[in-house]
Design a protein around this motif. Structure first.
Motif, short mmCIF file in Angstrom:
data_model
loop_
_atom_site.label_atom_id
_atom_site.label_comp_id
_atom_site.label_asym_id
_atom_site.label_seq_id
_atom_site.Cartn_x
_atom_site.Cartn_y
_atom_site.Cartn_z
N HIS A 151 51.00 -55.11 -2.20
CA HIS A 151 52.34 -55.84 -1.80
C HIS A 151 53.08 -56.46 -2.48
CE1 HIS A 151 50.81 -53.45 1.87
NE2 HIS A 151 49.72 -54.06 1.75
N THR A 152 52.51 -57.20 -3.73
CA THR A 152 53.24 -58.25 -4.12
C THR A 152 54.71 -57.81 -4.60
OG1 THR A 152 51.17 -58.96 -5.22
CG2 THR A 152 53.10 -59.77 -6.22
N ALA A 185 61.34 -61.89 -0.12
CA ALA A 185 61.48 -63.22 -0.12
C ALA A 185 62.76 -63.74 -0.90
CB ALA A 185 60.30 -64.13 -0.96
N VAL A 186 62.85 -62.74 -1.95
CA VAL A 186 64.22 -62.90 -2.87
C VAL A 186 65.29 -62.64 -1.64
CG1 VAL A 186 65.54 -62.23 -4.43
CG2 VAL A 186 63.30 -62.82 -5.05
N SER A 187 65.54 -61.52 -1.32
CA SER A 187 66.64 -61.47 -0.15
C SER A 187 66.82 -62.45 0.81
CB SER A 187 66.21 -59.89 0.37
OG SER A 187 66.26 -59.02 -0.36
N GLU A 188 65.76 -62.90 1.47
CA GLU A 188 65.80 -63.86 2.30
C GLU A 188 66.39 -65.28 2.00
OE1 GLU A 188 65.61 -63.65 5.75
OE2 GLU A 188 64.91 -61.37 5.61
N LEU A 189 65.71 -65.74 0.76
CA LEU A 189 66.17 -67.15 0.38
C LEU A 189 67.56 -66.93 -0.32
CD1 LEU A 189 62.73 -68.00 -1.63
CD2 LEU A 189 63.85 -68.89 0.75
N ASP A 243 53.55 -66.20 -14.76
CA ASP A 243 52.70 -65.81 -15.79
C ASP A 243 51.94 -64.83 -15.20
OD1 ASP A 243 50.81 -67.44 -14.35
OD2 ASP A 243 51.25 -69.11 -15.60
N ALA A 244 50.49 -64.50 -15.66
CA ALA A 244 49.77 -63.74 -15.21
C ALA A 244 49.01 -64.02 -14.03
CB ALA A 244 48.63 -63.64 -16.28
N ARG A 245 49.12 -65.27 -13.73
CA ARG A 245 48.57 -65.99 -12.49
C ARG A 245 49.28 -65.92 -11.43
NH1 ARG A 245 45.87 -70.96 -14.89
NH2 ARG A 245 47.53 -71.34 -14.05
N ARG A 246 50.69 -66.25 -11.64
CA ARG A 246 51.47 -66.75 -10.32
C ARG A 246 52.93 -66.43 -10.56
NH1 ARG A 246 54.75 -70.63 -11.32
NH2 ARG A 246 54.43 -71.73 -13.12
N ILE A 247 53.73 -66.59 -9.50
CA ILE A 247 55.18 -66.06 -9.40
C ILE A 247 55.82 -67.30 -8.64
CG2 ILE A 247 57.07 -64.71 -9.32
CD1 ILE A 247 55.46 -62.42 -9.78
N SER A 248 56.96 -67.89 -9.20
CA SER A 248 57.58 -68.74 -8.15
C SER A 248 59.06 -68.26 -8.14
CB SER A 248 57.64 -70.03 -8.74
OG SER A 248 58.24 -70.33 -9.84
N VAL A 249 59.56 -68.15 -7.02
CA VAL A 249 60.94 -67.77 -6.74
C VAL A 249 61.62 -69.03 -6.00
CG1 VAL A 249 62.60 -66.39 -5.22
CG2 VAL A 249 60.58 -65.48 -5.92
N GLU A 286 55.87 -69.71 -3.72
CA GLU A 286 55.15 -69.46 -4.60
C GLU A 286 54.06 -68.20 -4.15
OE1 GLU A 286 53.64 -73.42 -5.17
OE2 GLU A 286 55.39 -73.77 -6.50
N PHE A 287 53.69 -67.43 -5.29
CA PHE A 287 52.83 -66.27 -4.88
C PHE A 287 51.89 -66.51 -6.06
CE2 PHE A 287 57.18 -65.17 -3.56
CZ PHE A 287 56.64 -64.40 -2.31
N THR A 288 50.59 -66.10 -5.57
CA THR A 288 49.23 -66.13 -6.41
C THR A 288 49.08 -64.58 -6.66
OG1 THR A 288 48.35 -68.08 -5.34
CG2 THR A 288 47.07 -66.58 -6.87
N LEU A 289 48.97 -64.00 -7.88
CA LEU A 289 48.65 -62.88 -8.41
C LEU A 289 47.28 -62.48 -8.32
CD1 LEU A 289 51.41 -62.50 -11.20
CD2 LEU A 289 51.70 -62.16 -8.86
#
Length: 151
Positions: free
Chosen positions: A60-61, A68-72, A91-97, A146-149
């Motif tokens: 679901h990532t 989240a991008v749409s809402e923010l 990076d390979a572990r996380r993403i921040s919007v 922030e999202f953990t991958l």
């Protein structure tokens, strides 16, 4: 949310962060089509993260991050007076919007109420991400999800 607010107390993003990340950002002026453009930027970012960083996106990532991008971006478009900046970092572990806008008013996080009309954007973002922060900055405010991958 207050001067600085965090959605969760457990923080997988602290520790020894890598200094190397994939970063992209774009300024939007609020003209029609900005939300679609922001989603397209996020989609290209995710494709690069997978191809270049070998990031593993969970089931679901992609959809969670796009929502989240749409809402923010919608909130920045609706509540700020001026351009806003969308920044995607990962990076390979996380993403921040992260969205910067000119309004100093921090978002209000209402308790869930299916009968309430509107006001569900931040509730949705909090449910999707692993950590949400909002704080005032010299240009207005910064909201970061922030999202953990998967590893």
């Amino acid at each position: 949310m207050n001067e600085q607010a965090t959605s969760r107390s457990d923080d997988p993003f602290h520790g020894s962060p890598s200094t190397e990340v994939l970063l992209t950002a774009e300024v939007f002026d609020g003209e029609p089509g900005c939300i679609a453009q922001a989603r397209a930027l996020a989609d290209r970012f995710l494709a690069r993260l997978v191809a270049e960083w070998l990031a593993v996106l969970g089931e679901h990532t992609r959809s969670d991050l796009m929502l989240a991008v749409s809402e923010l971006v919608t909130n920045a478009d609706r509540y700020s007076h001026g351009p806003y900046l969308l920044e995607l970092e990962g990076d390979a572990r996380r993403i921040s919007v992260t969205v910067y806008d000119s309004s100093t008013a921090l978002p209000v996080l209402y308790s869930p109420d299916p009968a309430r009309l509107g006001g569900h954007g931040m509730e949705i973002v909090v449910a999707l991400c692993d950590r949400l922060t909002a704080e005032r900055v010299p240009v207005g405010k910064r909201i970061r999800a922030e999202f953990t991958l998967s590893t």
